[in-house]
Design an enzyme around this catalytic site. Sequence first.
Site, PDB file in Angstrom:
ATOM      1  N   TYR A  45       0.837  -1.200   0.000  1.00 50.29           N
ATOM      2  CA  TYR A  45       0.000   0.000   0.000  1.00 50.29           C
ATOM      3  C   TYR A  45       0.878   1.259   0.000  1.00 50.29           C
ATOM      4  O   TYR A  45       1.360   1.710   1.038  1.00 50.29           O
ATOM      5  CB  TYR A  45      -0.947   0.025   1.212  1.00 50.29           C
ATOM      6  CG  TYR A  45      -1.884  -1.172   1.308  1.00 50.29           C
ATOM      7  CD1 TYR A  45      -2.060  -2.043   0.237  1.00 50.29           C
ATOM      8  CD2 TYR A  45      -2.610  -1.433   2.458  1.00 50.29           C
ATOM      9  CE1 TYR A  45      -2.912  -3.135   0.315  1.00 50.29           C
ATOM     10  CE2 TYR A  45      -3.470  -2.529   2.542  1.00 50.29           C
ATOM     11  CZ  TYR A  45      -3.595  -3.372   1.467  1.00 50.29           C
ATOM     12  OH  TYR A  45      -4.444  -4.457   1.563  1.00 50.29           O
TER      13      TYR A  45
ATOM     14  N   SER B 189     -12.600  -5.530   1.411  1.00 45.70           N
ATOM     15  CA  SER B 189     -13.653  -4.932   0.557  1.00 45.70           C
ATOM     16  C   SER B 189     -15.052  -5.342   1.016  1.00 45.70           C
ATOM     17  O   SER B 189     -15.901  -5.704   0.201  1.00 45.70           O
ATOM     18  CB  SER B 189     -13.431  -5.311  -0.911  1.00 45.70           C
ATOM     19  OG  SER B 189     -12.135  -4.950  -1.350  1.00 45.70           O
ATOM     20  N   PRO B 190     -15.331  -5.272   2.328  1.00 48.56           N
ATOM     21  CA  PRO B 190     -16.627  -5.747   2.833  1.00 48.56           C
ATOM     22  C   PRO B 190     -17.794  -4.854   2.425  1.00 48.56           C
ATOM     23  O   PRO B 190     -18.949  -5.264   2.536  1.00 48.56           O
ATOM     24  CB  PRO B 190     -16.438  -5.739   4.357  1.00 48.56           C
ATOM     25  CG  PRO B 190     -15.419  -4.665   4.585  1.00 48.56           C
ATOM     26  CD  PRO B 190     -14.478  -4.747   3.430  1.00 48.56           C
TER      27      PRO B 190
ATOM     28  N   GLY C 299     -17.158   0.139  -1.802  1.00 48.63           N
ATOM     29  CA  GLY C 299     -17.925   1.391  -1.732  1.00 48.63           C
ATOM     30  C   GLY C 299     -19.332   1.247  -2.273  1.00 48.63           C
ATOM     31  O   GLY C 299     -20.226   2.017  -1.916  1.00 48.63           O
TER      32      GLY C 299
ATOM     33  N   LEU D 147     -21.719  -0.875  -1.694  1.00 50.38           N
ATOM     34  CA  LEU D 147     -22.784  -1.240  -0.751  1.00 50.38           C
ATOM     35  C   LEU D 147     -23.155  -0.098   0.205  1.00 50.38           C
ATOM     36  O   LEU D 147     -24.078  -0.227   0.996  1.00 50.38           O
ATOM     37  CB  LEU D 147     -22.382  -2.495   0.030  1.00 50.38           C
ATOM     38  CG  LEU D 147     -22.369  -3.777  -0.820  1.00 50.38           C
ATOM     39  CD1 LEU D 147     -21.641  -4.907  -0.091  1.00 50.38           C
ATOM     40  CD2 LEU D 147     -23.791  -4.214  -1.185  1.00 50.38           C
TER      41      LEU D 147
ATOM     42  N   GLY E 120     -24.342   2.524  -0.960  1.00 53.53           N
ATOM     43  CA  GLY E 120     -25.512   3.085  -1.637  1.00 53.53           C
ATOM     44  C   GLY E 120     -25.265   4.473  -2.203  1.00 53.53           C
ATOM     45  O   GLY E 120     -26.077   5.004  -2.952  1.00 53.53           O
ATOM     46  N   LYS E 121     -24.104   5.069  -1.877  1.00 59.69           N
ATOM     47  CA  LYS E 121     -23.924   6.475  -2.295  1.00 59.69           C
ATOM     48  C   LYS E 121     -23.749   6.618  -3.807  1.00 59.69           C
ATOM     49  O   LYS E 121     -24.140   7.632  -4.378  1.00 59.69           O
ATOM     50  CB  LYS E 121     -22.776   7.137  -1.524  1.00 59.69           C
ATOM     51  CG  LYS E 121     -21.388   6.613  -1.779  1.00 59.69           C
ATOM     52  CD  LYS E 121     -20.421   7.308  -0.817  1.00 59.69           C
ATOM     53  CE  LYS E 121     -19.005   6.814  -0.982  1.00 59.69           C
ATOM     54  NZ  LYS E 121     -18.112   7.365   0.038  1.00 59.69           N
TER      55      LYS E 121
END
Length: 322
Positions: free
Chosen positions: A65, A211-212, A216, A218, A220-221
């Site tokens: 990273y 990545s739960p 991004g 899930l 909803g944005k």
Amino acid sequence: MSDNLRRLGSSDLLVSPIGLGCLQFSRGRGISGAMWPKLDQKEINTIIETSIKTGVNWFDTAELYGWGESERALGQAIRDLNVSGDKIVIATKWWPLFRTASSISTTIDLRLSALNVDVIDLYQIHNAFSFSSIGSEMREMARLVDQGKIKYVGVSNFSAKAMRKAHKELANYGLKLVSNQINYSLLRRDIEQNGILDTAKELGISLIAYSPLGRGLLTGKFHDNPELMSKRHIFRRYYASLNKSKIEKSSHVVGVLKVIALKYQVTPSQIALNWVINAQGDTVVAVPGATKAGHAEDNAAAMKFELSQDEIAFLNEVSSSF
Ligand SMILES: NC(=O)c1ccc[n+]([C@@H]2O[C@H](COP(=O)([O-])OP(=O)(O)OC[C@H]3O[C@@H](n4cnc5c(N)ncnc54)[C@H](OP(=O)(O)O)[C@@H]3O)[C@@H](O)[C@H]2O)c1
């Protein structure tokens, strides 16, 4: 053991069901750095401080990273915030691609100094692709345990077969494989069919869901405001499949998250995370990432309630095509 802490595999590491993923702290370096805004140390400190204040006690980073940037940012935050090492758990990863297992030992001191710690709680092999065998990798990891540089060994992106092999190799040194970090969410459920989940349960290995939040989706944005997608870097759009067809394909799942969220007076993200940490008993813990303190606070609050078995079954049904 405190009610909301879980034992990681057979180790004595007790972690909150939700940790914090630190990929977002790559600070502009490398491919991962291009995907996220270049957060400064003050912003990173605030995200980490918020996580700790809201019940998160562990942090997942990697050499990859930002080629050490994320580890350095995490190490700096721990110093700036004066967090005592025995209050938190730190997990990082060795990058195996185009390398041999000997680099595990030759690079460990860099990892320790980047993180500013004497010992790494959980050291993971980032994926199964390397010039070396799993046997040589586990031998090197066992050496680090022996030297007191790491406490426990984990892997990431290992198949059921590779996980079993790592577990068997570590047994030669009197050690156990503690965890496998894998992509798992309502939009990525293949571990339930490909043997990874069954093997983890059989061998007492924890699964760490990365990545739960479906990277991004899930939250909803992006469904509520598709314009937001164009504001993300092209690498991020590719990484997270931020595109019209994925939005359409996932809209039913997100719609259901919103309905259940209303009942609990929480956010869709919290329902998505609650499913990840509760649908498989205690086997799965999760490391959502955050680029804002508000994300971290929102995500940690997913530990404050528990979906009913009926709600979990319904979410299983609506996400069955993933
Ligand atoms: N082992 C591996 O191979 C591997 C691979 C990938 C990731 N990981 C680890 O897993 C962690 C998480 O994975 P990830 O970042 O891919 O996916 P993720 O956690 O599913 O999604 C993170 C993104 O979702 C958005 N978000 C998070 N919480 C939110 C909230 N409460 N409200 C609104 N938006 C929110 C943010 O997007 P915006 O920043 O765009 O707002 C954030 O960057 C990483 O940090 C890393 O530690 C490991």
